[in-house]
Design an enzyme around this catalytic site. Structure first.
Site, short mmCIF file in Angstrom:
data_model
loop_
_atom_site.label_atom_id
_atom_site.label_comp_id
_atom_site.label_asym_id
_atom_site.label_seq_id
_atom_site.Cartn_x
_atom_site.Cartn_y
_atom_site.Cartn_z
N GLU A 156 -12.07 -3.32 -20.24
CA GLU A 156 -12.05 -4.78 -20.24
C GLU A 156 -10.71 -5.37 -20.68
OE1 GLU A 156 -13.65 -2.81 -22.20
OE2 GLU A 156 -13.29 -3.46 -24.26
N ASN B 294 -6.12 3.03 -12.66
CA ASN B 294 -5.12 2.08 -12.19
C ASN B 294 -3.74 2.69 -12.38
OD1 ASN B 294 -3.98 -0.55 -11.46
ND2 ASN B 294 -3.45 -0.76 -13.63
N ALA C 57 7.88 8.34 -9.96
CA ALA C 57 6.72 8.39 -10.88
C ALA C 57 5.40 8.05 -10.19
CB ALA C 57 6.97 7.46 -12.06
N GLU C 58 5.25 6.83 -9.70
CA GLU C 58 3.93 6.39 -9.23
C GLU C 58 3.34 7.29 -8.15
OE1 GLU C 58 3.28 2.12 -8.58
OE2 GLU C 58 5.30 1.78 -9.31
N GLY D 10 0.76 -1.24 0.00
CA GLY D 10 0.00 0.00 0.00
C GLY D 10 0.79 1.29 0.00
N THR D 11 1.98 1.30 -0.63
CA THR D 11 2.70 2.58 -0.67
C THR D 11 1.97 3.59 -1.57
OG1 THR D 11 4.17 1.96 -2.51
CG2 THR D 11 4.95 1.48 -0.27
N HIS E 168 0.13 1.58 -13.12
CA HIS E 168 0.92 0.44 -13.61
C HIS E 168 2.39 0.87 -13.69
CE1 HIS E 168 1.79 -3.29 -15.60
NE2 HIS E 168 2.56 -2.61 -16.43
#
Ligand code: GAR
Length: 200
Positions: A146, A106, A178-179, A13-14, A108
């Protein structure tokens, strides 16, 4: 009214922490994290949610034929308007993604369309980037449809690969550079757009 957010997690969960911190510092101001749902019991993401005083729920995916049904019920009962997948290691069916079209995002850990799709998750993504020998990788936040990792891209950020990187070292750099930046930024952008679409 602020957009009601649920964050779906499966691990440390970072990225959830980055969202909580961004909410506290005011980077996320158009949305509010109402609920954290984990697909696994005992993961540290649940502790992070508890420490931040956010409601949490575990809906086990393994051996649970009603997983998505229970997920949908929890999201609807809580009036959730935006679903953020933050290290959520489950692929959602078309039935689910179409029900929440343009309402699921999301993060990635690569520059989509490289190293993405079914089978590419967590450390595996960084192993693949190093095996291939690319010199630049990064992270992507995208809408979820999907096709695994196939929805419209919201933000991307590139990260340099350095000589001697291990998958773990690279994973950490991609998260830090980045994330943890683009996920909160995308959460704010989409929350704002949803809020405006409601007319407030
Ligand atoms: C993150 O690197 C996230 O991008 C990745 O898993 C990690 C979860 O870490 N997600 C995927 O690979 C999804 N395909 P976290 O639990 O510390 O946020």
């Amino acid at each position: 009214m602020k957009t009601k957010i649920a964050v779906l997690v499966s691990g440390g969960g970072t990225n959830l922490q980055a969202l909580i911190d961004a909410q506290q510092s005011g980077i996320i101001k158009s949305g509010e994290i109402k609920l954290v749902i984990s697909s696994k019991e005992g993961v540290y993401a649940l502790t992070r949610a508890e420490n931040a005083g956010i409601d949490r729920l575990v809906i086990e995916r393994k051996g649970n034929p009603d997983f998505e049904k229970q997920l949908i019920a929890a999201l609807e009962e809580n009036g959730i308007e935006l679903i953020i997948l933050a290290g959520f290691m489950c692929i959602l069916s078309e039935k689910f993604t179409s029900r929440f079209a343009n309402r699921i995002i999301n993060v990635h850990p690569s520059l989509i369309p490289s190293f993405c799709g079914a089978g590419y998750y967590g450390l595996r993504v960084h192993e693949a980037a190093l095996e291939y020998g690319v010199k630049v990788t990064g992270a992507t936040v995208h809408f979820v449809n999907e096709i695994p990792d196939g929805g419209k891209i919201i933000f991307q950020k590139a990260v340099e690969i350095k000589e001697g990187d291990t998958p773990e070292v690279l994973q950490r750099r991609v998260m830090e550079e980045a994330e943890w930046k683009i996920l909160p930024a995308a959460a704010e952008k989409v929350s704002y757009d949803i809020m405006k679409s409601k007319g407030n």
